[in-house]
Design a protein around this motif. Structure first.
Motif, PDB file in Angstrom:
ATOM      1  N   TRP B  43     -27.379 -39.476  34.835  1.00  0.00           N
ATOM      2  CA  TRP B  43     -25.989 -39.871  34.570  1.00  0.00           C
ATOM      3  C   TRP B  43     -25.697 -41.283  35.061  1.00  0.00           C
ATOM      4  CZ3 TRP B  43     -22.817 -41.185  38.612  1.00  0.00           C
ATOM      5  CH2 TRP B  43     -23.240 -40.810  39.877  1.00  0.00           C
ATOM      6  N   PHE B  44     -26.309 -41.658  36.169  1.00  0.00           N
ATOM      7  CA  PHE B  44     -26.050 -42.989  36.732  1.00  0.00           C
ATOM      8  C   PHE B  44     -26.518 -44.090  35.780  1.00  0.00           C
ATOM      9  CE2 PHE B  44     -27.137 -46.521  39.654  1.00  0.00           C
ATOM     10  CZ  PHE B  44     -25.877 -46.721  40.184  1.00  0.00           C
ATOM     11  N   ASP B  45     -27.612 -43.821  35.083  1.00  0.00           N
ATOM     12  CA  ASP B  45     -28.133 -44.823  34.155  1.00  0.00           C
ATOM     13  C   ASP B  45     -27.257 -44.957  32.910  1.00  0.00           C
ATOM     14  OD1 ASP B  45     -30.142 -45.344  35.916  1.00  0.00           O
ATOM     15  OD2 ASP B  45     -31.607 -44.048  34.933  1.00  0.00           O
ATOM     16  N   TRP B  46     -26.624 -43.851  32.512  1.00  0.00           N
ATOM     17  CA  TRP B  46     -25.656 -43.934  31.414  1.00  0.00           C
ATOM     18  C   TRP B  46     -24.516 -44.884  31.802  1.00  0.00           C
ATOM     19  CZ3 TRP B  46     -26.802 -42.739  26.743  1.00  0.00           C
ATOM     20  CH2 TRP B  46     -27.657 -41.665  26.452  1.00  0.00           C
ATOM     21  N   ILE B  47     -24.069 -44.787  33.054  1.00  0.00           N
ATOM     22  CA  ILE B  47     -22.971 -45.646  33.523  1.00  0.00           C
ATOM     23  C   ILE B  47     -23.422 -47.105  33.530  1.00  0.00           C
ATOM     24  CG2 ILE B  47     -21.555 -46.202  35.536  1.00  0.00           C
ATOM     25  CD1 ILE B  47     -21.454 -43.220  36.145  1.00  0.00           C
ATOM     26  N   ILE B  48     -24.644 -47.349  34.005  1.00  0.00           N
ATOM     27  CA  ILE B  48     -25.165 -48.730  34.035  1.00  0.00           C
ATOM     28  C   ILE B  48     -25.228 -49.294  32.613  1.00  0.00           C
ATOM     29  CG2 ILE B  48     -27.225 -50.110  34.498  1.00  0.00           C
ATOM     30  CD1 ILE B  48     -27.760 -48.367  36.905  1.00  0.00           C
ATOM     31  N   GLY B  49     -25.749 -48.500  31.689  1.00  0.00           N
ATOM     32  CA  GLY B  49     -25.855 -48.949  30.298  1.00  0.00           C
ATOM     33  C   GLY B  49     -24.492 -49.207  29.682  1.00  0.00           C
ATOM     34  N   ALA B  50     -23.553 -48.300  29.946  1.00  0.00           N
ATOM     35  CA  ALA B  50     -22.204 -48.468  29.390  1.00  0.00           C
ATOM     36  C   ALA B  50     -21.526 -49.698  29.991  1.00  0.00           C
ATOM     37  CB  ALA B  50     -21.379 -47.215  29.672  1.00  0.00           C
ATOM     38  N   ALA B  51     -21.704 -49.918  31.289  1.00  0.00           N
ATOM     39  CA  ALA B  51     -21.095 -51.083  31.939  1.00  0.00           C
ATOM     40  C   ALA B  51     -21.687 -52.378  31.392  1.00  0.00           C
ATOM     41  CB  ALA B  51     -21.318 -51.002  33.454  1.00  0.00           C
ATOM     42  N   ALA B  52     -23.000 -52.393  31.183  1.00  0.00           N
ATOM     43  CA  ALA B  52     -23.642 -53.594  30.623  1.00  0.00           C
ATOM     44  C   ALA B  52     -23.137 -53.856  29.219  1.00  0.00           C
ATOM     45  CB  ALA B  52     -25.163 -53.414  30.618  1.00  0.00           C
ATOM     46  N   LEU B  53     -22.993 -52.799  28.438  1.00  0.00           N
ATOM     47  CA  LEU B  53     -22.499 -52.953  27.061  1.00  0.00           C
ATOM     48  C   LEU B  53     -21.054 -53.445  27.056  1.00  0.00           C
ATOM     49  CD1 LEU B  53     -23.255 -52.484  24.066  1.00  0.00           C
ATOM     50  CD2 LEU B  53     -22.234 -50.208  24.287  1.00  0.00           C
ATOM     51  N   ALA B  54     -20.224 -52.850  27.928  1.00  0.00           N
ATOM     52  CA  ALA B  54     -18.812 -53.251  27.995  1.00  0.00           C
ATOM     53  C   ALA B  54     -18.680 -54.703  28.440  1.00  0.00           C
ATOM     54  CB  ALA B  54     -18.060 -52.328  28.959  1.00  0.00           C
ATOM     55  N   ALA B  55     -19.476 -55.099  29.418  1.00  0.00           N
ATOM     56  CA  ALA B  55     -19.423 -56.486  29.888  1.00  0.00           C
ATOM     57  C   ALA B  55     -19.863 -57.457  28.792  1.00  0.00           C
ATOM     58  CB  ALA B  55     -20.303 -56.651  31.126  1.00  0.00           C
ATOM     59  N   SER B  56     -20.860 -57.063  28.006  1.00  0.00           N
ATOM     60  CA  SER B  56     -21.325 -57.925  26.918  1.00  0.00           C
ATOM     61  C   SER B  56     -20.247 -58.078  25.843  1.00  0.00           C
ATOM     62  CB  SER B  56     -22.592 -57.349  26.281  1.00  0.00           C
ATOM     63  OG  SER B  56     -23.584 -57.169  27.244  1.00  0.00           O
ATOM     64  N   VAL B  57     -19.539 -57.000  25.567  1.00  0.00           N
ATOM     65  CA  VAL B  57     -18.469 -57.055  24.565  1.00  0.00           C
ATOM     66  C   VAL B  57     -17.298 -57.880  25.104  1.00  0.00           C
ATOM     67  CG1 VAL B  57     -16.777 -55.666  23.298  1.00  0.00           C
ATOM     68  CG2 VAL B  57     -19.150 -54.887  23.480  1.00  0.00           C
ATOM     69  N   GLY B  58     -16.997 -57.696  26.380  1.00  0.00           N
ATOM     70  CA  GLY B  58     -15.877 -58.420  26.986  1.00  0.00           C
ATOM     71  C   GLY B  58     -16.145 -59.900  27.176  1.00  0.00           C
ATOM     72  N   LEU B  59     -17.405 -60.259  27.369  1.00  0.00           N
ATOM     73  CA  LEU B  59     -17.782 -61.662  27.551  1.00  0.00           C
ATOM     74  C   LEU B  59     -18.853 -62.034  26.521  1.00  0.00           C
ATOM     75  CD1 LEU B  59     -18.128 -62.202  31.400  1.00  0.00           C
ATOM     76  CD2 LEU B  59     -16.668 -63.499  29.875  1.00  0.00           C
ATOM     77  N   PRO B  60     -18.442 -62.350  25.302  1.00  0.00           N
ATOM     78  CA  PRO B  60     -19.437 -62.615  24.245  1.00  0.00           C
ATOM     79  C   PRO B  60     -20.366 -63.787  24.563  1.00  0.00           C
ATOM     80  CG  PRO B  60     -17.230 -62.386  23.324  1.00  0.00           C
ATOM     81  CD  PRO B  60     -17.060 -62.450  24.803  1.00  0.00           C
ATOM     82  N   ALA B  61     -19.942 -64.649  25.497  1.00  0.00           N
ATOM     83  CA  ALA B  61     -20.784 -65.805  25.831  1.00  0.00           C
ATOM     84  C   ALA B  61     -22.097 -65.396  26.490  1.00  0.00           C
ATOM     85  CB  ALA B  61     -20.016 -66.750  26.745  1.00  0.00           C
ATOM     86  N   VAL B  62     -22.134 -64.186  27.039  1.00  0.00           N
ATOM     87  CA  VAL B  62     -23.367 -63.761  27.701  1.00  0.00           C
ATOM     88  C   VAL B  62     -24.406 -63.249  26.702  1.00  0.00           C
ATOM     89  CG1 VAL B  62     -22.125 -63.116  29.787  1.00  0.00           C
ATOM     90  CG2 VAL B  62     -22.704 -61.363  28.131  1.00  0.00           C
ATOM     91  N   VAL B  63     -23.955 -62.941  25.484  1.00  0.00           N
ATOM     92  CA  VAL B  63     -24.875 -62.337  24.505  1.00  0.00           C
ATOM     93  C   VAL B  63     -26.053 -63.255  24.173  1.00  0.00           C
ATOM     94  CG1 VAL B  63     -25.076 -61.400  22.165  1.00  0.00           C
ATOM     95  CG2 VAL B  63     -23.116 -60.797  23.604  1.00  0.00           C
ATOM     96  N   PRO B  64     -25.813 -64.579  23.884  1.00  0.00           N
ATOM     97  CA  PRO B  64     -26.974 -65.446  23.627  1.00  0.00           C
ATOM     98  C   PRO B  64     -27.935 -65.507  24.818  1.00  0.00           C
ATOM     99  CG  PRO B  64     -24.937 -66.532  22.983  1.00  0.00           C
ATOM    100  CD  PRO B  64     -24.550 -65.294  23.707  1.00  0.00           C
ATOM    101  N   MET B  65     -27.362 -65.484  26.040  1.00  0.00           N
ATOM    102  CA  MET B  65     -28.241 -65.517  27.218  1.00  0.00           C
ATOM    103  C   MET B  65     -29.048 -64.230  27.331  1.00  0.00           C
ATOM    104  SD  MET B  65     -25.658 -67.283  29.923  1.00  0.00           S
ATOM    105  CE  MET B  65     -26.829 -67.796  31.142  1.00  0.00           C
ATOM    106  N   LEU B  66     -28.415 -63.110  26.976  1.00  0.00           N
ATOM    107  CA  LEU B  66     -29.143 -61.835  26.991  1.00  0.00           C
ATOM    108  C   LEU B  66     -30.315 -61.893  26.034  1.00  0.00           C
ATOM    109  CD1 LEU B  66     -26.421 -59.030  27.041  1.00  0.00           C
ATOM    110  CD2 LEU B  66     -28.008 -59.669  28.826  1.00  0.00           C
ATOM    111  N   PHE B  67     -30.042 -62.351  24.807  1.00  0.00           N
ATOM    112  CA  PHE B  67     -31.120 -62.422  23.823  1.00  0.00           C
ATOM    113  C   PHE B  67     -32.202 -63.393  24.280  1.00  0.00           C
ATOM    114  CE2 PHE B  67     -28.157 -60.454  20.779  1.00  0.00           C
ATOM    115  CZ  PHE B  67     -29.013 -59.504  20.265  1.00  0.00           C
ATOM    116  N   TYR B  68     -31.779 -64.471  24.916  1.00  0.00           N
ATOM    117  CA  TYR B  68     -32.746 -65.469  25.365  1.00  0.00           C
ATOM    118  C   TYR B  68     -33.658 -64.912  26.459  1.00  0.00           C
ATOM    119  CZ  TYR B  68     -34.550 -70.050  26.680  1.00  0.00           C
ATOM    120  OH  TYR B  68     -35.366 -71.118  26.934  1.00  0.00           O
ATOM    121  N   LEU B  69     -33.084 -64.092  27.336  1.00  0.00           N
ATOM    122  CA  LEU B  69     -33.869 -63.555  28.457  1.00  0.00           C
ATOM    123  C   LEU B  69     -34.536 -62.210  28.144  1.00  0.00           C
ATOM    124  CD1 LEU B  69     -31.477 -64.524  31.365  1.00  0.00           C
ATOM    125  CD2 LEU B  69     -33.775 -65.403  30.990  1.00  0.00           C
ATOM    126  N   LEU B  70     -34.372 -61.749  26.914  1.00  0.00           N
ATOM    127  CA  LEU B  70     -35.059 -60.513  26.524  1.00  0.00           C
ATOM    128  C   LEU B  70     -36.216 -60.846  25.602  1.00  0.00           C
ATOM    129  CD1 LEU B  70     -32.167 -57.953  26.096  1.00  0.00           C
ATOM    130  CD2 LEU B  70     -34.083 -57.774  27.654  1.00  0.00           C
TER     131      LEU B  70
END
Lengths: 137, 70
Positions: B43-70
């Motif tokens: 369950w804790f990992d579901w929360i981590i995943g949901a928080a990461a997804l919510a933060a990415s949606v809330g701050l679209p500027a991080v999305v290019p950096m995510l793709f760059y570092l993945l």
């Protein structure tokens, strides 16, 4: 035997960033040609194309080696990789003389936390699955 | 007729030797059980995943950096 074992670990490690590279390049190509979005990606693409997959592969080799002597959480181990990868990524932008937009610099701490979380999940669930496929414990 | 059948049985027994009765070299169940339980997302990992997804949606500027570092 050890060489083959670590080679399998390396190959399992590079799988995820290699797939994401396809997504990155496809997105960048579409953005560049369809919507004329500017960006110096050609100068810094060396990082996701060559540096990052090798980092993942070597990190998985290190994980496989560490796990032979003691139990190591693959999620936590993988979550530490951005702490190596992010400085290297920044170094690549400096070497390529690419100015990062101020907005990206501002959101970098948040982005790093998100990247660590994503890495944690990938290394906890996907990398072990790939390691199982190639029989790396 | 029965003599023919007996000869066929004997011929088959000679042609196909009995299989060696070897047991499993090790118990396979622990490996299978480990693989079955290893795939469960806690369950804790579901929360981590949901928080990461919510933060990415809330701050679209991080999305290019995510793709760059993945």
């Amino acid at each position: 035997m050890d060489v083959r074992y670590y080679l399998r670990a390396y190959l399992a490690g590079i799988a995820i960033p290699t797939v994401f590279l396809l997504v990155f390049v496809t997105g960048f190509t579409l953005a560049r040609h369809l919507w004329q979005i500017p960006g110096p990606a050609e100068r810094i693409i060396i990082f996701p194309m060559a540096v990052l997959p090798n980092l993942w592969g070597l990190w998985n080799v290190l994980l496989a080696r560490a796990r032979r002597s003691r139990p190591v959480s693959s999620g936590v181990f993988g979550a530490a990789l951005p702490l190596v990868g992010a400085p290297v990524a920044y170094l690549v932008t400096r070497v390529a003389d690419v100015e990062l937009p101020m907005l990206m610099i501002r959101v970098f701490p948040v982005a790093l936390v998100i990247v660590v979380a994503v890495y944690y999940l990938l290394w906890k669930y996907v990398v072990p699955f790939l390691n199982d496929l190639v029989e790396v414990t | 007729m029965s003599e023919d059948l007996d000869r066929i049985k004997d011929a088959l027994r000679r042609a196909v030797p009995p299989m060696a009765q070897e047991g499993l070299r090790r118990d396979l169940w622990p490996d299978l059980a480990r693989r079955m339980t290893a795939r469960q997302v806690v369950w804790f990992d579901w929360i981590i995943g949901a928080a990461a997804l919510a933060a990415s949606v809330g701050l679209p500027a991080v999305v290019p950096m995510l793709f760059y570092l993945l």
